[in-house]
Write a protein that holds these residues in place. Sequence first.
Motif, mmCIF file in Angstrom:
data_model
loop_
_atom_site.group_PDB
_atom_site.id
_atom_site.type_symbol
_atom_site.label_atom_id
_atom_site.label_comp_id
_atom_site.label_asym_id
_atom_site.label_seq_id
_atom_site.Cartn_x
_atom_site.Cartn_y
_atom_site.Cartn_z
ATOM 1 N N ASP A 164 0.916 -1.088 0.034
ATOM 2 C CA ASP A 164 0.106 -0.100 -0.003
ATOM 3 C C ASP A 164 0.817 1.355 -0.038
ATOM 4 O O ASP A 164 0.545 2.372 -0.809
ATOM 5 C CB ASP A 164 -0.963 0.154 1.124
ATOM 6 C CG ASP A 164 -1.917 -1.148 1.231
ATOM 7 O OD1 ASP A 164 -2.431 -1.515 -0.012
ATOM 8 O OD2 ASP A 164 -2.247 -1.708 2.147
ATOM 9 N N GLY A 165 1.886 1.237 0.813
ATOM 10 C CA GLY A 165 2.937 2.493 0.775
ATOM 11 C C GLY A 165 3.374 2.665 -0.357
ATOM 12 O O GLY A 165 3.709 3.978 -1.019
ATOM 13 N N GLY A 166 3.735 1.729 -1.435
ATOM 14 C CA GLY A 166 4.181 1.890 -2.651
ATOM 15 C C GLY A 166 3.020 2.484 -3.709
ATOM 16 O O GLY A 166 3.626 3.405 -4.537
ATOM 17 N N LEU A 177 8.061 9.590 -13.397
ATOM 18 C CA LEU A 177 8.482 9.040 -12.081
ATOM 19 C C LEU A 177 7.685 7.867 -11.662
ATOM 20 O O LEU A 177 8.176 6.847 -11.636
ATOM 21 C CB LEU A 177 8.878 10.080 -11.126
ATOM 22 C CG LEU A 177 10.168 10.571 -11.219
ATOM 23 C CD1 LEU A 177 10.699 11.673 -10.131
ATOM 24 C CD2 LEU A 177 11.641 9.838 -11.447
ATOM 25 N N ALA A 178 6.518 8.214 -11.781
ATOM 26 C CA ALA A 178 5.473 7.150 -11.322
ATOM 27 C C ALA A 178 5.440 6.083 -12.253
ATOM 28 O O ALA A 178 5.423 4.786 -11.731
ATOM 29 C CB ALA A 178 4.301 7.940 -11.021
ATOM 30 N N ARG A 183 6.789 -0.016 -12.182
ATOM 31 C CA ARG A 183 7.506 -1.180 -12.945
ATOM 32 C C ARG A 183 8.079 -2.091 -11.892
ATOM 33 O O ARG A 183 8.326 -3.289 -12.123
ATOM 34 C CB ARG A 183 8.525 -0.808 -13.816
ATOM 35 C CG ARG A 183 7.851 -0.044 -14.832
ATOM 36 C CD ARG A 183 9.074 0.277 -15.912
ATOM 37 N NE ARG A 183 8.585 1.143 -17.030
ATOM 38 C CZ ARG A 183 9.365 1.798 -17.767
ATOM 39 N NH1 ARG A 183 10.696 1.850 -17.659
ATOM 40 N NH2 ARG A 183 8.832 2.541 -18.769
ATOM 41 N N LEU A 184 8.481 -1.436 -10.444
ATOM 42 C CA LEU A 184 8.967 -2.420 -9.536
ATOM 43 C C LEU A 184 7.967 -3.342 -8.889
ATOM 44 O O LEU A 184 8.328 -4.299 -8.057
ATOM 45 C CB LEU A 184 9.464 -1.475 -8.202
ATOM 46 C CG LEU A 184 10.690 -0.662 -8.395
ATOM 47 C CD1 LEU A 184 10.791 0.280 -7.420
ATOM 48 C CD2 LEU A 184 11.888 -1.576 -8.602
ATOM 49 N N GLU A 185 6.628 -3.071 -9.192
ATOM 50 C CA GLU A 185 5.639 -4.078 -8.875
ATOM 51 C C GLU A 185 5.843 -5.548 -8.962
ATOM 52 O O GLU A 185 5.685 -6.505 -8.177
ATOM 53 C CB GLU A 185 4.223 -3.361 -9.263
ATOM 54 C CG GLU A 185 3.254 -4.408 -8.694
ATOM 55 C CD GLU A 185 1.841 -3.718 -8.577
ATOM 56 O OE1 GLU A 185 0.815 -4.305 -8.594
ATOM 57 O OE2 GLU A 185 1.718 -2.545 -8.802
ATOM 58 N N ILE A 189 7.453 -7.615 -4.197
ATOM 59 C CA ILE A 189 7.305 -8.645 -2.981
ATOM 60 C C ILE A 189 8.542 -9.547 -2.884
ATOM 61 O O ILE A 189 8.886 -9.764 -1.876
ATOM 62 C CB ILE A 189 6.180 -9.663 -3.514
ATOM 63 C CG1 ILE A 189 5.645 -10.341 -2.241
ATOM 64 C CG2 ILE A 189 6.381 -10.662 -4.561
ATOM 65 C CD1 ILE A 189 5.125 -9.589 -1.069
ATOM 66 N N PHE A 190 9.229 -9.926 -4.082
ATOM 67 C CA PHE A 190 10.420 -10.645 -3.806
ATOM 68 C C PHE A 190 11.436 -9.823 -3.271
ATOM 69 O O PHE A 190 12.418 -10.384 -2.277
ATOM 70 C CB PHE A 190 11.152 -11.035 -5.373
ATOM 71 C CG PHE A 190 10.266 -12.010 -6.100
ATOM 72 C CD1 PHE A 190 9.956 -13.287 -5.681
ATOM 73 C CD2 PHE A 190 9.291 -11.469 -7.171
ATOM 74 C CE1 PHE A 190 8.916 -14.177 -6.342
ATOM 75 C CE2 PHE A 190 8.464 -12.116 -7.841
ATOM 76 C CZ PHE A 190 8.411 -13.528 -7.474
#
Length: 235
Positions: A164-166, A177-178, A183-185, A189-190
């Motif tokens: 949620d913070g992400g 930037l967003a 793309r980190l999504e 989790i890893f």
Amino acid sequence: MDGFISDIAFTASIWALPVLIAITMHEAAHGFVANLCGDPTARLMGRVTLNPFAHIDKFGTIVLPILCIVSGWALAGTPFVFGYAKPVPVAMSRLNNPRRDMMLVAAAGPGVNVLLAVAASALLHTASWFPQWFGAWWEATLVNGVLLNLVLAVFNMIPLPPLDGGRIVTGLLPYELARRYVRLERYGIFIVVGLLFLLPFIGREVGIELNYLMRLIMVGVHYLLQFVLMLTGQI
């Protein structure tokens, strides 16, 4: 052996209610706010409900907490339970104001967990109303409810998608930037699992303290706990 089994059974009984309530309310809050903001996807799928069966993930809601209890007793005698539910689907394109509303949807889950912690702490005043055998169980259940909800709130506010913070950080960043940050999504989790479990394991093997993420989470939990206890008259 009988004592060990009875200890596990008691521990399971004082964690079951907090886990079910915490994860059910967390996910239902996401869906409820999404519906208010124009996206009925979760509501139409039956996810805006307090029925825990609509949110249960077989591994995250059942297997993982049981593993935490068993391994905690086996290794340290003081288990800490963690779990998660099925994520609530949100169609960002259907939100009235996608960037703003997605932040509101994301914040709803941790926000409800903090409110649940406040409620559990306030209910601790009622433990003395009951017979000793029930009062002890009720108090332990409420204490676990306070701690679990605060840990979930702080953990989910880690600024890394898909947490949620992400999602909140993504909504605050300028568009370009967003777009890159989101793309980190697929790896988020890893990264979290690595920081929470793999890095500390490596650290133990080489004799170096590397449990930085959990330390950071517990600092946040500590200050939130002090606020909740003060707010409910426990200190």
